[in-house]
Design an enzyme around this catalytic site. Sequence first.
Site, PDB file in Angstrom:
ATOM      1  CD  GLU A   1      -3.206  -0.903   2.291  1.00 36.20           C
ATOM      2  OE1 GLU A   1      -4.784  -1.590   2.134  1.00 36.20           O
ATOM      3  OE2 GLU A   1      -2.629  -0.808   3.469  1.00 36.20           O
TER       4      GLU A   1
ATOM      5  CG  ASP B   1      -7.781  -5.647   5.208  1.00 38.28           C
ATOM      6  OD1 ASP B   1      -7.461  -6.152   6.035  1.00 38.28           O
ATOM      7  OD2 ASP B   1      -7.725  -4.397   5.124  1.00 38.28           O
TER       8      ASP B   1
ATOM      9  CD  GLU C   1      -9.735  -1.488   8.375  1.00 36.69           C
ATOM     10  OE1 GLU C   1      -9.799  -0.756   7.270  1.00 36.69           O
ATOM     11  OE2 GLU C   1      -9.125  -2.312   9.146  1.00 36.69           O
TER      12      GLU C   1
END
Length: 694
Positions: free
Chosen positions: A301, A380, A408
């Site tokens: 990333e 993820d 998250e």
Amino acid sequence: MESESALYKAWLQYSELRDGDLRRVYAEWFGRVYLEADPGTGPGQRSAVLETAVRELRHGAGKMLGVDPVVLIGEPDEGPCLVIRRRRGTGTGETASRPWEKGEGAFSVSLRPSGSGRRLELSADSDRGVLYGVFHLLRGIAMERTPEALETEASPVNRLRMINQWDNADGSIERGYAGKSIFYRDGNIVRDVARIRDYARLLASVGINAISINNVNVHEQETRFIAEEGLPDVARVAAVFREYGIALFLSINFASPLAIGGLNTADPLDAGVRNWWTETARRIYRHIPDFGGFVVKADSEHRPGPFAYGRDHADGANMLAEALEPYGGLVIWRCFVYNCMQDWRDRSTDRARAAYDHFKPLDGRFRDNVLMQIKNGPMDFQVREPVSPLFGAMRQTNQVIEFQITQEYTGQQRHLCYLIPQWKQVLDFETHAVPDGGEVKRIVEGSGFGMKYSGVAAVSNTGDDACWTGHPLAQANLYGYGRLTWDPDLSAEEIAQEWVGQTFGNDREVAETVTRMLMSSWPIYESYTAPLGVGWMVVPHTHYGPDVDGYEYSRWGTYHFADRDGIGVDRTVATGTGYTAQYFSPNRDIYESPGTCPDELLLFFHHVPYGHRLRSGKTVIQHIYDTHFEGAEAAEDLRGKWTSLEGKVDSERYALVAERLAEQAEHARHWRDVINTYFYRKSGVPDERGRRIY
């Protein structure tokens, strides 16, 4: 502690024992404590960890039993007493042994005759073992367990039991849902470390022995933590955690030689770069002799890494490991590496394949003090995804499994979602990498392939909110993570009962109700969000709330491929991306066929028609409708269960949980309507039960 509020004390409430007989028994034992000196030390010498153990013992005994223990200089001949013994002289210096050495932290508790009565004895091989044993005793007393129930031979299963803070120096927390950082303000480490000390108490009480204190996405200010100017403040924080047997790590910027070192390259094979890291390690250990090591996110990333110089992950990790090795430090290299600039039109590139494709060919090339940190699933931290096939595939490489305590993709601590059952499923998953006992838990604790270092890491869910975790019930995930890493064979329900008993007391109705709420919460959250393992369907960037196509045309590789006829990602060898081949048989064969693939993962592995029949007998489309209606109803039922406890839980915590559950119920209805409407309009298939879909 900084605050006496029940919210702040979390599971370390230490409320006065209600059972008078039990209280008298424990008060007699805890009234006198004989702490046997370690044979390897001089008279009166105690490490910081032993001092902490004595302090915690006094605090807990005072609160729960109303006694202030007298610490004796010799063992009495008779009468009740708590005896604490060091079984062997391993030294009490701060760097005498690393927290992750095999067996470090083991302790035993026993009852033995003493004259006409009995004596309580805690024995341990190390100072950390004494501390963990003290917390074990206090936990048992808080739960009003009998003395016989406290007898145990305990040793942590996982050597490294780590928390990763994603905190930034400006005080923000990436994926933080509980306020600001407790470590940083305005670009600096805080001066007042009282709350950090209280956090260390919470972590040590559940056996955590390592922490990285800054975000894996390392920014300019955090890059300077390893420079001479930053280390004194980092050392202040390390000193706090040292008192609780917790080693401090830092996330580092791979390009530090360029950013702060005055070099024109960060090439891991460049002699100047290697020397720079060697000198940096020497500088760090001069300030922090028991520094744990580095956590590294590289070539992921847009983070810098060895790829820029034509090198690979082994080259980068080994350079850092070489610099840390003389001091016993570790390099924890994250395997979250994938193409984050994917063209959504490209159906062959599969993000799920990426970690395996990057790291499997490097197996055996990493130094002994390098650990691969592998996310529990290949994507993820979704509410449902398969176990990463890297577990079992890398037989010659130290491995750490990475979980995400911060919610998250599971409600962001605004929704109740107890994650221990999910993590249990991952740890119990049979990889078939070895003929006998290839469960993930055996691989990450080191016995599967005889790895030198191993363990578990997780992204923290804490901040400066009054209750640490935003939602008071989200404390159960932090507590449960620690207990599960200590002993992966504990059941999710046992852990929930422990947390509830210590947090809310031992009222039977409260204990049973809150435990049931926790145990049902993950299935409830899954039912009203993304169906059958397909994942995502969240608002981009914030990841809170439903947006079915939010990531469907993005660069992140997070697709569901819904069309008018069906939904799901074809990851088969026969017609898809070939991802299923990364598993050992029989898992690869089970996942390859829609007929044998578990329903809960069907859409992760297969693109199927809406009329495809699940094992339940329902079609995929009817399953989507039913689960979303049922999930919204179940979220409302959680609210009702909590309402039944009004007056049995203190008003402060009652009100905050009630507020969170009301929001969850409302938001579950929104998820229901957005998801059901999307698939009704996409498929044109009505709900068999005629319920309202917009």
